[in-house]
Design a protein around this motif. Structure first.
Motif, PDB file in Angstrom:
ATOM      1  N   MET A  55      41.418 -55.936  -4.429  1.00 48.38           N
ATOM      2  CA  MET A  55      42.150 -56.848  -3.555  1.00 48.38           C
ATOM      3  C   MET A  55      41.464 -56.869  -2.201  1.00 48.38           C
ATOM      4  O   MET A  55      41.169 -55.829  -1.632  1.00 48.38           O
ATOM      5  N   SER A  56      41.266 -58.037  -1.652  1.00 49.48           N
ATOM      6  CA  SER A  56      40.531 -58.158  -0.398  1.00 49.48           C
ATOM      7  C   SER A  56      41.435 -57.836   0.772  1.00 49.48           C
ATOM      8  O   SER A  56      42.582 -58.260   0.828  1.00 49.48           O
ATOM      9  N   PRO A  57      40.957 -57.074   1.731  1.00 48.76           N
ATOM     10  CA  PRO A  57      41.766 -56.763   2.903  1.00 48.76           C
ATOM     11  C   PRO A  57      41.857 -57.957   3.823  1.00 48.76           C
ATOM     12  O   PRO A  57      40.920 -58.748   3.939  1.00 48.76           O
ATOM     13  N   LYS A  58      43.007 -58.116   4.515  1.00 45.16           N
ATOM     14  CA  LYS A  58      43.130 -59.202   5.480  1.00 45.16           C
ATOM     15  C   LYS A  58      42.169 -58.970   6.636  1.00 45.16           C
ATOM     16  O   LYS A  58      41.602 -59.878   7.194  1.00 45.16           O
ATOM     17  N   ASN A  59      42.042 -57.733   7.011  1.00 43.06           N
ATOM     18  CA  ASN A  59      41.111 -57.359   8.072  1.00 43.06           C
ATOM     19  C   ASN A  59      39.970 -56.557   7.464  1.00 43.06           C
ATOM     20  O   ASN A  59      40.147 -55.408   7.090  1.00 43.06           O
ATOM     21  N   PRO A  60      38.788 -57.153   7.333  1.00 43.70           N
ATOM     22  CA  PRO A  60      37.680 -56.468   6.669  1.00 43.70           C
ATOM     23  C   PRO A  60      36.998 -55.415   7.526  1.00 43.70           C
ATOM     24  O   PRO A  60      35.933 -54.945   7.194  1.00 43.70           O
ATOM     25  N   ASP A  61      37.602 -55.090   8.673  1.00 34.56           N
ATOM     26  CA  ASP A  61      37.017 -54.061   9.532  1.00 34.56           C
ATOM     27  C   ASP A  61      36.790 -52.777   8.739  1.00 34.56           C
ATOM     28  O   ASP A  61      37.693 -52.289   8.065  1.00 34.56           O
ATOM     29  N   ALA A 117      42.507 -49.038  -0.657  1.00 34.08           N
ATOM     30  CA  ALA A 117      42.922 -48.659  -2.007  1.00 34.08           C
ATOM     31  C   ALA A 117      41.745 -48.675  -2.963  1.00 34.08           C
ATOM     32  O   ALA A 117      41.579 -47.772  -3.791  1.00 34.08           O
ATOM     33  N   ALA A 118      40.895 -49.708  -2.845  1.00 33.82           N
ATOM     34  CA  ALA A 118      39.704 -49.797  -3.698  1.00 33.82           C
ATOM     35  C   ALA A 118      38.741 -48.657  -3.383  1.00 33.82           C
ATOM     36  O   ALA A 118      38.054 -48.139  -4.268  1.00 33.82           O
ATOM     37  N   GLY A 119      38.709 -48.241  -2.106  1.00 34.30           N
ATOM     38  CA  GLY A 119      37.844 -47.126  -1.715  1.00 34.30           C
ATOM     39  C   GLY A 119      38.241 -45.835  -2.402  1.00 34.30           C
ATOM     40  O   GLY A 119      37.400 -45.124  -2.952  1.00 34.30           O
ATOM     41  N   TRP A 120      39.529 -45.535  -2.382  1.00 29.18           N
ATOM     42  CA  TRP A 120      40.011 -44.329  -3.045  1.00 29.18           C
ATOM     43  C   TRP A 120      39.784 -44.395  -4.551  1.00 29.18           C
ATOM     44  O   TRP A 120      39.384 -43.402  -5.176  1.00 29.18           O
ATOM     45  N   THR A 121      40.042 -45.551  -5.150  1.00 35.37           N
ATOM     46  CA  THR A 121      39.865 -45.690  -6.604  1.00 35.37           C
ATOM     47  C   THR A 121      38.402 -45.534  -6.994  1.00 35.37           C
ATOM     48  O   THR A 121      38.075 -44.872  -7.987  1.00 35.37           O
ATOM     49  N   LYS A 164      33.088 -45.442   0.652  1.00 33.81           N
ATOM     50  CA  LYS A 164      33.021 -46.184   1.909  1.00 33.81           C
ATOM     51  C   LYS A 164      32.663 -47.646   1.674  1.00 33.81           C
ATOM     52  O   LYS A 164      33.224 -48.549   2.318  1.00 33.81           O
ATOM     53  N   LEU A 165      31.742 -47.889   0.764  1.00 37.05           N
ATOM     54  CA  LEU A 165      31.336 -49.261   0.462  1.00 37.05           C
ATOM     55  C   LEU A 165      32.501 -50.058  -0.120  1.00 37.05           C
ATOM     56  O   LEU A 165      32.760 -51.192   0.301  1.00 37.05           O
ATOM     57  N   ALA A 166      33.206 -49.468  -1.082  1.00 35.11           N
ATOM     58  CA  ALA A 166      34.348 -50.162  -1.688  1.00 35.11           C
ATOM     59  C   ALA A 166      35.436 -50.423  -0.656  1.00 35.11           C
ATOM     60  O   ALA A 166      36.041 -51.504  -0.624  1.00 35.11           O
ATOM     61  N   GLY A 167      35.708 -49.444   0.201  1.00 38.08           N
ATOM     62  CA  GLY A 167      36.712 -49.629   1.237  1.00 38.08           C
ATOM     63  C   GLY A 167      36.309 -50.689   2.242  1.00 38.08           C
ATOM     64  O   GLY A 167      37.136 -51.463   2.726  1.00 38.08           O
ATOM     65  N   LYS A 168      35.038 -50.730   2.564  1.00 33.86           N
ATOM     66  CA  LYS A 168      34.527 -51.707   3.527  1.00 33.86           C
ATOM     67  C   LYS A 168      34.647 -53.133   2.992  1.00 33.86           C
ATOM     68  O   LYS A 168      34.983 -54.065   3.730  1.00 33.86           O
ATOM     69  N   LEU A 169      34.371 -53.295   1.703  1.00 33.05           N
ATOM     70  CA  LEU A 169      34.359 -54.635   1.108  1.00 33.05           C
ATOM     71  C   LEU A 169      35.720 -55.083   0.578  1.00 33.05           C
ATOM     72  O   LEU A 169      36.056 -56.263   0.657  1.00 33.05           O
ATOM     73  N   PHE A 170      36.495 -54.137   0.028  1.00 37.96           N
ATOM     74  CA  PHE A 170      37.699 -54.541  -0.699  1.00 37.96           C
ATOM     75  C   PHE A 170      38.976 -53.812  -0.280  1.00 37.96           C
ATOM     76  O   PHE A 170      40.015 -53.985  -0.896  1.00 37.96           O
ATOM     77  N   GLY A 171      38.906 -52.973   0.752  1.00 36.80           N
ATOM     78  CA  GLY A 171      40.108 -52.323   1.245  1.00 36.80           C
ATOM     79  C   GLY A 171      40.229 -50.871   0.860  1.00 36.80           C
ATOM     80  O   GLY A 171      39.560 -50.381  -0.054  1.00 36.80           O
ATOM     81  N   SER A 227      34.458 -52.302 -10.234  1.00 35.85           N
ATOM     82  CA  SER A 227      35.563 -51.931 -11.125  1.00 35.85           C
ATOM     83  C   SER A 227      36.793 -51.529 -10.324  1.00 35.85           C
ATOM     84  O   SER A 227      37.926 -51.907 -10.673  1.00 35.85           O
ATOM     85  N   ALA A 228      36.576 -50.760  -9.265  1.00 29.58           N
ATOM     86  CA  ALA A 228      37.702 -50.320  -8.434  1.00 29.58           C
ATOM     87  C   ALA A 228      38.393 -51.515  -7.780  1.00 29.58           C
ATOM     88  O   ALA A 228      39.629 -51.562  -7.694  1.00 29.58           O
ATOM     89  N   ALA A 229      37.601 -52.475  -7.304  1.00 33.31           N
ATOM     90  CA  ALA A 229      38.177 -53.657  -6.654  1.00 33.31           C
ATOM     91  C   ALA A 229      39.082 -54.431  -7.612  1.00 33.31           C
ATOM     92  O   ALA A 229      40.206 -54.819  -7.258  1.00 33.31           O
TER      93      ALA A 229
END
Length: 568
Positions: A1-7, A132-136, A123-130, A363-365
């Motif tokens: 899921m894409s974050p509203k704020n991609p920071d 939750a995707a980072g942890w997964t 970090k890459l997954a969290g940066k791109l997709f939020g 996959s996580a995203a």
């Protein structure tokens, strides 16, 4: 899921040291508990050249003699060997303790590299997709059986995978490029962060030095970046690529010149030998679908269904749809690189290993995007990870452990103070079946069957070419009769045996696979001075019939004079 704020700061845990050191602790445990063998390059393309740099002994394979490899990767381990040896001598460690420190040191360094790979995947997954995707993605990475099997091994592919992941994190992804707006808040131009671009290119350049084929990943992503950038940014990108590229090539050329003593450019030699002369085929060829039918399923194991869904989903979205542009580019890169690798006859799982973190991120995203209950996703994730555990255990603790156990036994019994000390050891095995001087250490003489490729031969000559190991297995008895002196046995003059001019001499310790046991026993005869002194379980089954069975060690009786001959 894409974050509203991609920071990037949305994944706040990634900035804490606690997470990294927890991952590092896991990878250290991973590295120090692996008991199995994968492929020879784990030793002969990294540790052996490094050992020779520091201690001036070791087995340099044909790639190093023909300057196909850059010294960049072994130099890292040479530095750790030098440091470990200095500290060992400083604190006055005994020979046996020093040997164990030197054996462990490269594993510790590689564990750090592996932990960085896990960390930056999250970090890459969290940066791109939020977040939750980072942890997964972190759980995917930690729970991957193939990562557990390969990430802490000293392959250049393992370091390449971690370095590529770091470079991807700093890459200027479309949805993260700073937007410039006019007075009416209309986006008029994107602006790439120059510092992050430089960092990404530096890591990408190092990955390409490690493995020249890594350039395929960056060619794909680079074309996407150029296409979607403004004119001003295109100039900036090309300028930085040229600057970083030339700097990396010059520094690497200087390092290789320092090592080889002449100016060398290993990437050119690498492509010439492997693609133009097709010498890689000498080590085996595979069908075109190998990566689809075997490679990717092995890398992904239980995560394969989620990854397949993720690739399909990202490839069927608009390349510039909000929040999915990076996903589309990564998925397209995976497909392109896998397709190009499939055109090469010689294929190995580890060649596509750098794609695994990308597949975990994608996959996580999509896994987090599934419209399931949180509890359902939690239990599905746990189930997928649990399915990886028996695979990870068997591959790192059981399959092909005998060739590792025998080397450790040789290292411990090669000690001056050990009553079982040996002066020479020979391996009647397919070439590079075990680690070598960097694993055995000691000062005893060592010998093994060679497998040099048909360098400089015509295509007609290559058809009938057999290396030393092939000649031995084609007719073991004939090989032993022509290449070795009379085998040591009761009643034969040992001095006469020593005087026979043969290619090899009989060693104190003779190591072989169980597949050869009956042949060697029959050849040596009932009066042989050899006795079986050690046997190690190796594998339940093996795709190479020459490597089937236990690893067996024959010891020459101590009073059998002349057991230690001259070895290569």
């Amino acid at each position: 899921m894409s974050p509203k704020n991609p920071d990037p700061r949305v994944l706040r845990f990634s900035s804490t040291s606690l997470i990294f050191f927890t991952i590092l602790s896991f990878r250290l445990l991973n590295a120090l508990t692996i008991r199995t063998f994968f492929q020879p390059d784990e030793f002969f393309q990294s540790l052996e050249p490094a050992w020779k740099m520091v201690f001036d002994e070791g087995w340099l394979t044909w790639e190093w003699k023909n300057r196909l490899r850059s010294i960049a990767h072994p130099a890292l381990f040479a530095a750790i060997y030098k440091s470990a040896d200095f500290i060992s001598n400083l604190v006055g460690l005994q020979t046996s303790a020093r040997a164990e420190v030197l054996a462990v040191a490269p594993k510790v360094l590689q564990a750090v590299f592996a932990a960085l790979g896990d960390y930056f995947t999250a970090k890459l997954a969290g940066k791109l997709f939020g977040g939750a995707a980072g942890w997964t993605s972190l759980w995917f990475s930690i729970g991957s059986a193939f990562h557990f099997f390969c990430s802490t091994r000293t392959f250049s592919n393992s370091l390449e995978t971690s370095i590529t992941t770091i470079a991807l994190y700093y890459w200027p992804w479309p949805q993260l490029v700073t937007k410039k707006r006019d007075a009416k808040s209309v986006v008029v131009e994107g602006q790439i962060d120059r510092k992050e671009l430089q960092l990404s290119l530096l890591f990408a350049a190092f990955a390409c030095i490690l493995r020249p084929t890594n350039v395929l990943i960056w060619s794909s992503l680079g074309l996407f970046l150029i296409y979607h950038s403004s004119s001003r940014d295109r100039v900036r990108i090309v300028t930085e690529v040229i600057r970083v590229g030339i700097t990396a090539l010059v520094l690497n050329a200087v390092a290789d010149h320092q090592y080889y003593g002449v100016w060398a450019f290993p990437p050119v030699k690498f492509f010439e030998f492997n693609l133009v002369q097709s010498l890689s085929v000498f080590y085996g060829s595979n069908p075109w679908h190998y990566y689809l039918s075997q490679g990717l399923p092995l890398l992904l194991t239980s995560f394969l269904p989620v990854t397949t869904y993720a690739l399909y989903s990202f490839l069927n979205r608009s390349p510039m749809e909000h929040g999915t542009a990076a996903g589309f580019q990564l998925a397209s890169t995976v497909v392109l690189v896998t397709s190009l690798y499939s055109l090469i006859s010689h294929k190995e799982f580890r060649f596509i290993y750098p794609l695994l973190p990308i597949l975990h991120v994608l996959s996580a995203a999509k896994f987090e995007h599934l419209s399931w209950r949180t509890s359902t996703k939690k239990w599905v994730l746990i189930g997928m990870i649990l399915l990886n555990i028996p695979v990870a255990w068997y591959s790192t603790q059981v399959h092909q452990r005998g060739v590792v156990d025998v080397v450790e036994w040789l290292r411990k019994t090669g000690n001056v103070d050990n009553p079982e000390k040996w002066n020479s050891v020979g391996f009647l095995m397919p070439c590079h079946s075990t680690g070598w001087r960097s694993s055995v250490m000691g000062d005893g003489e060592m010998w093994a069957l060679g497998c040099e490729p048909p360098i400089g031969l015509s295509s007609e000559e290559r058809v009938s070419y057999l290396d030393e190991a092939d000649r031995f297995y084609a007719s073991p008895v004939e090989f032993l009769e022509t290449q070795f002196p009379t085998p040591p046995s009761t009643g034969r003059n040992p001095m006469k045996r020593m005087l026979e001019e043969k290619t090899h001499q009989w060693p104190d310790r003779l190591v072989l696979f169980g597949a050869l046991e009956d042949t060697i026993k029959s050849y040596l005869g009932p009066e042989t001075e050899y006795r079986e002194c050690k046997r190690f379980f190796n594998s339940h089954a093996h795709d190479d019939p020459r490597r089937k069975g236990d690893v067996i060690v024959y010891c020459l009786r101590k009073d059998a004079v002349g057991g230690a001959g001259s070895f290569m």
